[in-house]
Design an enzyme around this catalytic site. Structure first.
Site, PDB file in Angstrom:
ATOM      1  N   GLU A  83      13.158 -12.385   3.897  1.00  0.00           N
ATOM      2  CA  GLU A  83      14.599 -13.001   2.839  1.00  0.00           C
ATOM      3  C   GLU A  83      13.497 -11.292   1.608  1.00  0.00           C
ATOM      4  O   GLU A  83      12.973 -11.936   1.968  1.00  0.00           O
ATOM      5  CB  GLU A  83      14.734 -14.121   1.790  1.00  0.00           C
ATOM      6  N   ASN A 106      -2.558  -8.616   0.198  1.00  0.00           N
ATOM      7  CA  ASN A 106      -1.769  -7.604  -0.385  1.00  0.00           C
ATOM      8  C   ASN A 106      -2.459  -6.010   0.507  1.00  0.00           C
ATOM      9  O   ASN A 106      -2.241  -4.791   0.451  1.00  0.00           O
ATOM     10  CB  ASN A 106      -2.029  -6.529  -2.003  1.00  0.00           C
ATOM     11  N   GLU A 107      -4.024  -6.143   1.035  1.00  0.00           N
ATOM     12  CA  GLU A 107      -4.634  -5.353   1.404  1.00  0.00           C
ATOM     13  C   GLU A 107      -4.013  -5.584   2.949  1.00  0.00           C
ATOM     14  O   GLU A 107      -3.305  -4.195   3.924  1.00  0.00           O
ATOM     15  CB  GLU A 107      -6.101  -5.402   1.713  1.00  0.00           C
ATOM     16  N   GLN A 141       2.882 -26.273   5.250  1.00  0.00           N
ATOM     17  CA  GLN A 141       2.603 -25.313   5.709  1.00  0.00           C
ATOM     18  C   GLN A 141       1.388 -25.488   6.043  1.00  0.00           C
ATOM     19  O   GLN A 141      -0.024 -25.007   5.365  1.00  0.00           O
ATOM     20  CB  GLN A 141       2.519 -23.608   5.422  1.00  0.00           C
TER      21      GLN A 141
END
Lengths: 377, 395
Positions: free
Chosen positions: B244, B381-382, B126
């Site tokens: 997903e 996560n921020e 990616q």
């Protein structure tokens, strides 16, 4: 696996949520706290009119035979309103003892009045110098002719001063028992106090209080099992109430972040506060999941039931503290003002952690049981 | 409301269990238990076994090889895979480019790539992040300029996982600078053997080499390799990152790690490594972790059940990635604490030999270090919290 409410449960949820929102706003609550009872008989009658007081009792006892999910729905709604009325004391705690221990005659004598909202009961169990959450009692009941004589002192009896009848735990010569005691009986001395959460409590002294043989619930020696079962249901109920209080607190806080302006902008535009609001949301959702788990665990096998309910209470102890503290902090000085709802929710969440075993108590119990997941080990 | 799986779901679980017991090669299973590094051949071998059963790409549309499973089935499958110590397939193939091509690919792209992607005949990497475009991905600068029937690429990608093994890359490239930064981004597929591509390894704190820098120097990519429309790559990328969610909290993995912790707990108490006090402290830590794991598991199940009723945005779903990654990290922290000073001497990255007798000691810390990435990649996560604050809370 299914987490949808049935149509009946949705109707119950809508009805009780609307009742609390329409009749028990912050002003009404403040007014109730200032009455001599310290709670609103009118609001309690509203719960009775909706049939909520009979909710957990069997149909043959005049109740509706509701289960854990129905209890969760009701307690969450009461938690949203921070209701101080004796629903938990009478229906959940004392009512639990009646459901799990009382004879058909005892139930027939008490439940019609309880369900109608006319008969207030309270569980007098905790004592000074005992573990904070225990099935044990030091108060004594000694045989006295056909009946018993009760001596001892109970503390922090929720709604003890308003109760018509007390359910009192006491040691008999044949093991610990539970007794129905008329609050007006000779030798019962009630010292009324106000809990920091607004809920009335009382210390109650029993000095040679005479009760008849028929006052004993179940057999002497059975109280541990009856109380254990009652406390499990009551713990699940408190978890749901906490979720209600947390939801309300969270909603009020997010709204405040959107409307309170400082430095020329809404304070909710600050990332430091946004992330903490998300932390609150995460704790709320984890707690909501655990309220569901507890509600669905009330009738499963004892081992897993105990684990699930303790895990749920441990979770809301942590989440309630975080949400309560953060809500106060993010409101700034208004959060510590008695005229504002958030501080009262914080106090109720603090009390809920303290009741029926706090987070540390339930973690210790889980340690004893070797964890939450029996098979994982 | 009810907690239990239905009889059909339990039968499905038994079917998955039986298959895994039978089909998972013993040496792969042992490598997973020992936290050994899986090489490319391991991943390919297992993916092909799954693919032969029709279970390699279960959440793709049925016509491209997927299974028309319910969210509950998908959850069960993932949990059973983790509990059986089965490796996961390549996420780049299975969860990223595959679903993107199913949704946006041309007929020719589907024909050329989908079956090969499901079978890992093509290994994908990616190309998203750049030195100046991490959390702020849309500020990416690697440029693709149209020249006849080709784009000519110049610039640099970074943190490109397993680029050294990759046959092809899917990535985001700037084809227009004139509008908002989210506009003018194009999603391209490129053959890693194309002249002008240089892959340089980045060693990470776990001692391993999964991450790379990839440099583009006049790399020519045919215009037929655009996925979706030129300039609309941002929408494609958002689809890729957000599809997903039946297994997003990775409960199965955390449960598997918890069971390893319980095994180690017993062993270290038994052989005198842990004092009485340490045993008690550990028991409390495990109880705390289990409470949160149980709450997270129920939250995941609530989302799975809601998805069966049509899904949509919901607050419970939004927290799964953040809490799930924190949970995975917590497990590896605890194993590292248990290893103590005996875990200082790490074993060679590709040969941890982390068996549960002694080898786990050397594997514990590298695994802890490597798991720090799960709260960083795929939107830190921020960034997740920014998104939740905006979309769920309206802040």
């Amino acid at each position: 696996m299914d987490f949808e409410l049935t149509d009946e449960q949705k109707m119950l949820q809508e009805a009780v949520t609307r009742l609390v929102a329409d009749t028990y706003g912050f002003q009404q609550r403040e007014h109730a706290l200032k009455t001599s009872d310290g709670w609103s008989r009118q609001a309690y009658a509203g719960l009775a009119d909706m049939g909520l007081l009979g909710m957990p009792f069997a149909e043959e006892d005049g109740g509706f035979g509701g289960g854990g999910v129905e209890m969760m729905i009701v307690m969450e709604a009461l938690g949203r309103g921070l209701m101080v009325e004796p629903y938990f004391a009478t229906v959940v705690l004392a009512g639990g003892v009646l459901r799990y221990g009382a004879s058909a005659e005892q139930r027939a004598g008490i439940l019609p009045g309880l369900i109608a909202g006319e008969h207030i009961l309270a569980l007098a169990h905790s004592e000074r110098g005992m573990p904070r959450h225990t099935l044990d009692a030091r108060t004594t009941a000694t045989r006295d002719g056909e009946g018993w004589k009760i001596d001892g002192r109970k503390i922090a009896v929720i709604h003890g001063a308003s109760a018509d009848t007390l359910v009192v735990s006491a040691q008999t010569g044949e093991g610990p028992g539970l007794f129905l005691v008329n609050t007006a009986a000779e030798g019962v001395a009630v010292e009324k106090a106000r809990g920091y959460d607004g809920v009335p409590v009382a210390d109650i002294t029993f000095s040679s209080v005479a009760v008849p043989a028929a006052a004993l619930i179940g057999d002497a020696g059975q109280s541990g099992a009856i109380l254990a079962r009652t406390f499990e249901v009551a713990t699940a109920a408190l978890v749901a109430e906490a979720v209600g209080a947390m939801s309300e607190t969270f909603d009020v806080t997010v709204e405040y972040l959107k409307t309170r302006r400082q430095f020329g902008v809404a304070i909710g535009s600050f990332q430091a506060l946004q992330h903490r609001a998300v932390d609150m949301l995460m704790e709320l959702e984890l707690s909501r999941s655990m309220a569901v788990l507890a509600a669905l665990s009330l009738d499963i096998d004892a081992d897993q039931r105990t684990r699930n309910i303790s895990a749920a209470k441990a979770q809301i102890g942590k989440s309630g503290r975080l949400i309560g503290q953060e809500a106060v902090q993010m409101h700034g000085a208004i959060g510590i003002t008695a005229e504002y709802k958030v501080g009262h929710a914080f106090k109720r969440l603090t009390a809920i952690d303290a009741l029926l075993g706090d987070r540390d108590y339930h973690l210790a119990r889980l340690v004893e049981l070797r964890g939450v997941y029996p098979a994982a080990a | 409301m009810k907690l239990d799986f239905t009889a059909e779901e339990l039968a499905f679980r038994d079917e998955v269990r039986a298959f895994l017991k039978d089909a998972l090669p013993g040496d792969l299973r042992q490598k997973m238990i020992d936290r050994e590094h899986l090489d490319k051949a391991d991943t390919v071998r297992w993916q092909r076994i799954l693919n032969a059963r029709g279970w390699a790409v279960t959440h793709w549309p049925v016509q491209y090889g997927g299974q028309n499973w319910t969210p509950a089935q998908r959850y069960i499958f993932q949990e059973e895979m983790a509990l059986a110590h089965a490796p996961e397939g390549s996420p780049f193939n299975v969860n990223m480019i595959g679903p993107v091509l199913c949704r946006y690919g041309t007929d020719a792209q589907k024909e050329n790539f989908l079956a090969a992607t499901a079978n890992i005949d093509i290994w994908w990497c990616q190309g998203f992040s750049e030195p100046g475009a991490g959390s702020d991905l849309a500020s990416l600068k690697t440029i693709a300029i149209r020249d006849g029937d080709d784009y000519v690429l110049n610039g640099q990608k970074i943190w490109t996982t397993q680029a050294q093994h990759a046959d092809w890359m899917f990535g985001l490239f700037r084809t227009d600078n004139s509008g908002r930064k989210q506009q003018g981004i194009t999603f391209l597929l490129l053959d890693m053997k194309t002249p002008g591509i240089t892959v340089r390894p980045i060693e990470t704190i776990d001692g391993g080499h999964d991450a790379n820098e990839v440099f583009f120097d006049d790399v020519r990519v045919p215009v037929g390799n655009v996925v979706g429309e030129e300039g609309k790559g941002w929408d494609v990328a958002k689809h890729l990152l957000g599809s997903e969610r039946s297994g997003i909290a990775r409960i199965g993995l955390s449960k598997e790690r918890l069971s390893q912790l319980r095994v180690l707990e017993r062993r270290l108490a038994g052989d005198g490594t842990l004092t009485q006090e340490e045993q008690l402290r550990l028991a409390y830590k495990l109880a705390e972790v289990e409470v949160e794991l149980r709450a997270l598991e129920l939250t995941q199940l609530r989302v799975v059940a809601a998805d069966a009723h049509g899904g949509g945005a919901n607050a419970a779903a939004s927290i799964l990635k953040v809490k799930g990654t924190e949970m995975q990290q917590r497990m590896t922290e605890l194993v590292t604490e248990l290893a103590g000073p005996a875990g200082l001497a790490v074993t060679d990255h590709d040969h941890h030999g982390g068996d549960l007798d002694t080898g786990w000691l050397g594997a514990a810390a590298p695994f802890y270090f490597t798991m720090r990435k799960v709260s960083i990649f795929g939107g830190s996560n921020e960034v997740q919290k920014n998104i939740i604050a905006k979309t769920m809370l309206g802040l």
